[in-house]
Design a protein around this motif. Structure first.
Motif, short mmCIF file in Angstrom:
data_model
loop_
_atom_site.label_atom_id
_atom_site.label_comp_id
_atom_site.label_asym_id
_atom_site.label_seq_id
_atom_site.Cartn_x
_atom_site.Cartn_y
_atom_site.Cartn_z
N LYS A 1 -14.54 4.48 -12.72
CA LYS A 1 -14.86 4.62 -11.30
C LYS A 1 -13.60 4.93 -10.50
O LYS A 1 -12.49 5.04 -11.04
N VAL A 2 -13.80 5.04 -9.19
CA VAL A 2 -12.70 5.31 -8.26
C VAL A 2 -12.16 4.00 -7.72
O VAL A 2 -12.92 3.18 -7.20
N ALA A 3 -10.85 3.80 -7.85
CA ALA A 3 -10.18 2.67 -7.20
C ALA A 3 -9.52 3.17 -5.92
O ALA A 3 -8.93 4.26 -5.91
N ARG A 4 -9.63 2.40 -4.86
CA ARG A 4 -9.04 2.78 -3.58
C ARG A 4 -7.86 1.87 -3.25
O ARG A 4 -7.95 0.65 -3.43
N ILE A 5 -6.78 2.48 -2.77
CA ILE A 5 -5.61 1.71 -2.35
C ILE A 5 -5.28 2.11 -0.92
O ILE A 5 -4.91 3.26 -0.66
N GLU A 6 -5.43 1.18 0.00
CA GLU A 6 -5.17 1.46 1.40
C GLU A 6 -3.73 1.13 1.77
O GLU A 6 -3.18 0.13 1.30
N GLU A 7 -3.14 1.99 2.60
CA GLU A 7 -1.78 1.78 3.12
C GLU A 7 -0.78 1.61 1.96
O GLU A 7 -0.06 0.62 1.88
N LEU A 8 -0.73 2.61 1.10
CA LEU A 8 0.11 2.53 -0.09
C LEU A 8 1.57 2.30 0.25
O LEU A 8 2.27 1.55 -0.44
N THR A 9 2.06 2.93 1.31
CA THR A 9 3.48 2.79 1.65
C THR A 9 3.81 1.46 2.30
O THR A 9 4.98 1.18 2.58
N ARG A 10 2.81 0.64 2.58
CA ARG A 10 3.06 -0.72 3.05
C ARG A 10 3.31 -1.69 1.89
O ARG A 10 3.80 -2.80 2.10
N ILE A 11 2.94 -1.27 0.69
CA ILE A 11 3.10 -2.13 -0.48
C ILE A 11 4.55 -2.08 -0.95
O ILE A 11 5.15 -1.00 -0.99
N PRO A 12 5.14 -3.23 -1.31
CA PRO A 12 6.53 -3.22 -1.81
C PRO A 12 6.72 -2.25 -2.96
O PRO A 12 5.82 -2.03 -3.78
N SER A 13 7.91 -1.68 -3.03
CA SER A 13 8.17 -0.61 -4.00
C SER A 13 7.96 -1.05 -5.44
O SER A 13 7.45 -0.28 -6.27
N ASP A 14 8.34 -2.29 -5.78
CA ASP A 14 8.17 -2.73 -7.16
C ASP A 14 6.70 -2.88 -7.53
O ASP A 14 6.31 -2.68 -8.69
N VAL A 15 5.86 -3.19 -6.55
CA VAL A 15 4.42 -3.27 -6.80
C VAL A 15 3.83 -1.87 -6.92
O VAL A 15 2.98 -1.62 -7.77
N GLN A 16 4.29 -0.96 -6.06
CA GLN A 16 3.85 0.45 -6.17
C GLN A 16 4.08 0.98 -7.58
O GLN A 16 3.22 1.66 -8.16
N ASP A 17 5.23 0.66 -8.12
CA ASP A 17 5.60 1.23 -9.42
C ASP A 17 4.73 0.73 -10.57
O ASP A 17 4.75 1.31 -11.65
N ALA A 18 3.97 -0.34 -10.32
CA ALA A 18 3.02 -0.79 -11.35
C ALA A 18 1.94 0.26 -11.58
O ALA A 18 1.26 0.25 -12.61
N LEU A 19 1.81 1.20 -10.63
CA LEU A 19 0.80 2.25 -10.77
C LEU A 19 1.24 3.38 -11.69
O LEU A 19 0.41 4.16 -12.14
N ILE A 20 2.53 3.48 -11.94
CA ILE A 20 3.03 4.65 -12.67
C ILE A 20 2.41 4.75 -14.06
O ILE A 20 1.92 5.80 -14.47
N THR A 21 2.41 3.65 -14.80
CA THR A 21 1.82 3.65 -16.14
C THR A 21 0.32 3.92 -16.07
O THR A 21 -0.24 4.67 -16.87
#
Length: 379
Positions: free
Chosen positions: A169-189
């Motif tokens: 399914k589709v996962a939605r992430i709101e206000e991505l740039t408000r999330i701390p950078s280290d948490v954002q990077d969990a999306l890379i993998t």
């Protein structure tokens, strides 16, 4: 477009199932269930894996149209068709989608409706804030079971992203740039390998075909938590613009106000278009720094003065007219909301508003009531 009343609209309030009638705000797949069902029944085009509709039908759902059997699909978004087609085509590939734009450009609204049309489920949502933990993107633990049993599949609490991976399914992430950078990077993998390792259990969750991510971000948040180049490469970016013309924006506000008014059980307000047009004109002139005729340069307030805020101002005005007036929307009902939206900085914005009142509103034919109400509301 996270604020109430995004920059999108429907021609009429949809008929929600009776079981959802008590909800203050139904999810898109609930509110527009009849339209989605009608589209699916007549959609014989190629559908990507796990999609409820074909890409063409998803575009029709977003932009509106009439189906072969006469069913009218109400438009959910007003904007360039090509932008919507690019967004939908991105979701049909292995890339994630980033909806970028100033506040109030319907990013959240478009994200929700895309997820509803593609997956039939818009609720797999991560709300980005400065305090969003990594568990919101990856997974967490039921600590009572973790202490009692140790790491186990039963103790694991999946994130919305993990659920979307498992179910395609589709996962939605709101206000991505408000999330701390280290948490954002969990999306890379997740976005590159389409897998989410769970080292505590010696396993991983691999994404089922159909999984993707739609993220939103305000371009005014640049410099807050910039996306790393590695993460940005995993997204295709679509920039959602503000309405191109005043008439387009008035149409959006009128239709969205009707829909919100129905959900709040506010009675229809006769002849409200004139006041809506006035609110839209004020917002467009102040955020653009110039009057409609281009003759007068204006100081721009610090706020965004988005279409979403215009919708909120009008809905609040209708509530005032209904409960404390004669049921007719007047300048006095909208002026306080307009001043509240414009004057965010009590010093600079108050000067901008005062100059606009005296240089523009005072001289404008038919705006005398709004001028008096605007001065009174500003104090």
């Amino acid at each position: 477009m996270s604020q109430p009343g995004p920059t999108a609209h429907a021609d009429a309030a949809p008929s929600a199932p009776e079981s959802d009638a008590h909800l203050l705000r139904a999810h898109a797949e609930q509110a527009f269930a009849a339209e989605l069902a009608a589209l699916a029944a007549q959609d014989d085009a190629l559908r990507p894996p796990s999609w409820r509709l074909s890409p063409g039908a998803v575009v029709t759902y977003l932009l509106g149209g009439t189906l072969p059997d006469g069913t009218v699909v109400t438009p959910k978004y007003v904007g360039p068709r090509r932008l919507v087609e690019v967004a939908v085509a991105t979701l049909a590939t292995d890339r994630a989608l980033l909806l970028l734009g100033v506040p109030g450009t319907a990013k959240t609204w478009v994200s929700e409706h895309l997820a509803a049309a593609v997956s039939g489920d818009s609720t797999l949502l991560v709300q980005g804030t400065a305090g969003t933990p990594e568990e919101a993107v990856r997974y967490g633990w039921n600590y009572a079971r973790l202490i009692a049993e140790g790491p186990s599949a039963a103790a694991l609490v999946p994130s919305p992203v993990m659920v979307a991976m498992r179910e395609g399914k589709v996962a939605r992430i709101e206000e991505l740039t408000r999330i701390p950078s280290d948490v954002q990077d969990a999306l890379i993998t997740v976005l590159s390998e389409k897998s989410l390792p769970v080292p505590e259990l010696g396993t991983e969750v691999q994404a089922v075909r159909g999984f993707t991510v739609i993220a939103t971000a305000n371009d005014r948040d640049r410099g807050v938590n910039e996306l790393s180049s590695a993460l940005r490469r995993r997204f295709s970016t679509v920039v959602l613009p503000l309405p191109a013309t005043a008439e387009e924006e008035v149409s959006i506000v009128v239709q969205r106000v009707e829909q919100l008014g129905a959900s709040l059980e506010l009675p229809p307000v006769p002849d409200a278009v004139e006041e809506i047009r006035r609110v839209v004109t004020v917002f467009r002139e102040l955020r653009g720094g110039r009057t409609e005729d281009g003759r007068t340069t204006l100081k721009q307030p610090s706020g965004t003065l988005s279409t979403a805020e215009a919708i909120s101002v009008v809905v609040n005005g209708i509530a005032l007219a209904t409960h404390f007036g004669d049921g007719v929307l007047r300048a006095a009902d909208t002026a306080a909301g307009v001043v509240g939206a414009v004057v965010r900085d009590p010093v600079a914005d108050r000067v901008a508003w005062s100059e606009y009142l005296e240089a523009v509103v005072r001289e404008r034919e038919g705006w005398a009531h709004f001028y008096r109400a605007g001065r009174e509301a500003a104090g």
